[in-house]
Design a protein around this motif. Structure first.
Motif, mmCIF file in Angstrom:
data_model
loop_
_atom_site.group_PDB
_atom_site.id
_atom_site.type_symbol
_atom_site.label_atom_id
_atom_site.label_comp_id
_atom_site.label_asym_id
_atom_site.label_seq_id
_atom_site.Cartn_x
_atom_site.Cartn_y
_atom_site.Cartn_z
ATOM 1 N N GLU A 39 0.833 -1.214 0.000
ATOM 2 C CA GLU A 39 0.000 0.000 0.000
ATOM 3 C C GLU A 39 0.863 1.257 0.000
ATOM 4 O O GLU A 39 0.514 2.262 -0.628
ATOM 5 C CB GLU A 39 -0.945 -0.007 1.205
ATOM 6 C CG GLU A 39 -1.892 1.175 1.261
ATOM 7 C CD GLU A 39 -2.817 1.262 0.046
ATOM 8 O OE1 GLU A 39 -3.335 2.368 -0.198
ATOM 9 O OE2 GLU A 39 -3.032 0.249 -0.640
ATOM 10 N N ARG A 42 1.974 1.874 -3.519
ATOM 11 C CA ARG A 42 0.889 2.405 -4.346
ATOM 12 C C ARG A 42 0.693 3.897 -4.104
ATOM 13 O O ARG A 42 0.548 4.689 -5.042
ATOM 14 C CB ARG A 42 -0.410 1.648 -4.059
ATOM 15 C CG ARG A 42 -0.526 0.320 -4.784
ATOM 16 C CD ARG A 42 -1.933 -0.224 -4.706
ATOM 17 N NE ARG A 42 -2.246 -0.723 -3.382
ATOM 18 C CZ ARG A 42 -2.073 -1.991 -2.989
ATOM 19 N NH1 ARG A 42 -1.554 -2.870 -3.824
ATOM 20 N NH2 ARG A 42 -2.408 -2.378 -1.783
ATOM 21 N N GLN A 43 0.695 4.296 -2.823
ATOM 22 C CA GLN A 43 0.410 5.698 -2.511
ATOM 23 C C GLN A 43 1.572 6.609 -2.871
ATOM 24 O O GLN A 43 1.381 7.655 -3.503
ATOM 25 C CB GLN A 43 0.047 5.837 -1.030
ATOM 26 C CG GLN A 43 -1.253 5.125 -0.681
ATOM 27 C CD GLN A 43 -1.811 5.554 0.671
ATOM 28 O OE1 GLN A 43 -1.613 6.668 1.126
ATOM 29 N NE2 GLN A 43 -2.533 4.646 1.314
ATOM 30 N N ARG A 46 2.281 7.240 -6.687
ATOM 31 C CA ARG A 46 1.464 8.160 -7.487
ATOM 32 C C ARG A 46 2.262 9.370 -7.955
ATOM 33 O O ARG A 46 1.937 9.983 -8.977
ATOM 34 C CB ARG A 46 0.254 8.631 -6.678
ATOM 35 C CG ARG A 46 -0.750 7.533 -6.352
ATOM 36 C CD ARG A 46 -1.760 8.002 -5.339
ATOM 37 N NE ARG A 46 -2.647 6.917 -4.911
ATOM 38 C CZ ARG A 46 -3.386 6.946 -3.805
ATOM 39 N NH1 ARG A 46 -3.355 8.020 -3.023
ATOM 40 N NH2 ARG A 46 -4.148 5.921 -3.484
ATOM 41 N N ALA A 269 -1.723 5.219 5.126
ATOM 42 C CA ALA A 269 -1.900 6.546 4.537
ATOM 43 C C ALA A 269 -1.039 7.581 5.252
ATOM 44 O O ALA A 269 -0.390 8.418 4.610
ATOM 45 C CB ALA A 269 -3.372 6.957 4.588
ATOM 46 N N ALA A 272 2.650 6.927 4.402
ATOM 47 C CA ALA A 272 2.963 7.383 3.044
ATOM 48 C C ALA A 272 3.118 8.895 3.003
ATOM 49 O O ALA A 272 4.029 9.423 2.348
ATOM 50 C CB ALA A 272 1.871 6.925 2.076
ATOM 51 N N THR A 273 2.253 9.608 3.706
ATOM 52 C CA THR A 273 2.339 11.076 3.748
ATOM 53 C C THR A 273 3.665 11.524 4.349
ATOM 54 O O THR A 273 4.315 12.453 3.844
ATOM 55 C CB THR A 273 1.169 11.651 4.557
ATOM 56 O OG1 THR A 273 -0.066 11.330 3.898
ATOM 57 C CG2 THR A 273 1.284 13.167 4.687
#
Length: 284
Positions: A39, A42-43, A46, A269, A272-273
């Motif tokens: 995941e 994926r993030q 981008r 999430a 990733a940020t």
């Protein structure tokens, strides 16, 4: 995991994202595989190029005998980075993988401008693996470290992963040492990220722990380092993070609330940020 899985210089990897958005190299922790970053890749993918690798001896490159050598694995990853023309990249590692990352960064310092240790401030845990008798001083830490090694040793059957994904009770019973709230985990992501986990090479790491110069390896890192830690990580305390600052040049020290030792599964999430921020910012 999105992106086709390939092999280059004996390193299994997956690649995704635009080549003009910067590069991230993702290195898993003890007993893990590149799938744990699914995941996250994926993030972050981008907006940036993301390379996730199996450390040789782990993931699908594991062997029945558990053959593994830190120096040889780091050299293989460094050769892989040369073949993939990695430049000015962010090197991200998880847990004990920070030792591997430090070795790779020392072998190819020109390829990385920043390192990120996710759940990697394992100063006390590393000291305990090198001096097991010290577990008597902190039996809870000793038990937690032993649990991590045992969990990483045996490949997880897909049937068990599927059962955990379906049962919050089973997740709570088996994953409590690793995550803050097992019941809140996304079942499909659990199956995806733990597929490929477990390797007999973990036993080799344990037996050779005294020969792994943890402090020396980390002191070899010349790049700035960002720390990302879960506030409920049973292996890492404020003292560990303070001790790590004496070994590497820590620029940012982030803590994820309600998170244990596996942020890539618990709070992907947010992780990733934070990684994207590390890729963009060179200052504190």
């Amino acid at each position: 995991m999105d992106g086709r899985t390939n092999t280059e210089h004996d390193v299994r990897y997956t690649e995704q994202g635009p080549v003009d958005g910067g590069t991230y190299l993702l290195v898993h922790g003890l007993g893990g595989s590149l799938e744990q970053w699914s995941e996250i890749a994926r993030q972050v993918g981008r907006s940036a190029r993301v390379l996730a690798v199996d450390v040789p001896g782990f993931g699908r490159s594991r062997t029945a005998t558990g053959a593994f050598d830190v120096g040889s694995a780091a050299a293989a990853i460094a050769r892989f980075c040369a073949a993939k023309q990695v430049r000015d990249a962010v090197l991200v590692s998880h847990s004990v993988g920070c030792v591997m990352a430090a070795q790779v960064a020392a072998l190819a310092p020109e390829r990385f401008r920043r390192l990120v240790f996710v759940s990697g401030a394992l100063v006390r845990a590393s000291d305990l693996t090198q001096h097991p008798s010290r577990a008597l001083r902190d039996p809870l830490l000793g038990l937690t470290v032993a649990t991590q090694f045992l969990a990483g040793l045996i490949p997880v059957p897909h049937a068990l992963l599927t059962a955990m994904a379906r049962s919050a009770t089973l997740r709570s019973a088996l994953l409590r040492p690793f995550v803050a709230d097992p019941r809140a985990l996304a079942g499909d992501l659990l199956v995806e990220t733990l597929t490929g986990a477990g390797s007999p090479a973990v036993l080799r790491v344990l037996f050779t722990a005294k020969a792994i110069a943890y402090d020396t390896m980390l002191r070899s890192v010349r790049q700035p380092v960002d720390l990302i830690t879960g506030d409920s990580d049973r292996l890492i305390t404020d003292e560990d993070r303070r001790l790590l600052r004496g070994l590497v040049d820590v620029h940012r020290d982030e803590v994820i609330a309600g998170c244990g030792h596996w942020p890539w599964l618990e709070h992907p999430a947010e992780l990733a940020t934070l990684l994207i921020r590390s890729g963009l910012d060179d200052d504190v």
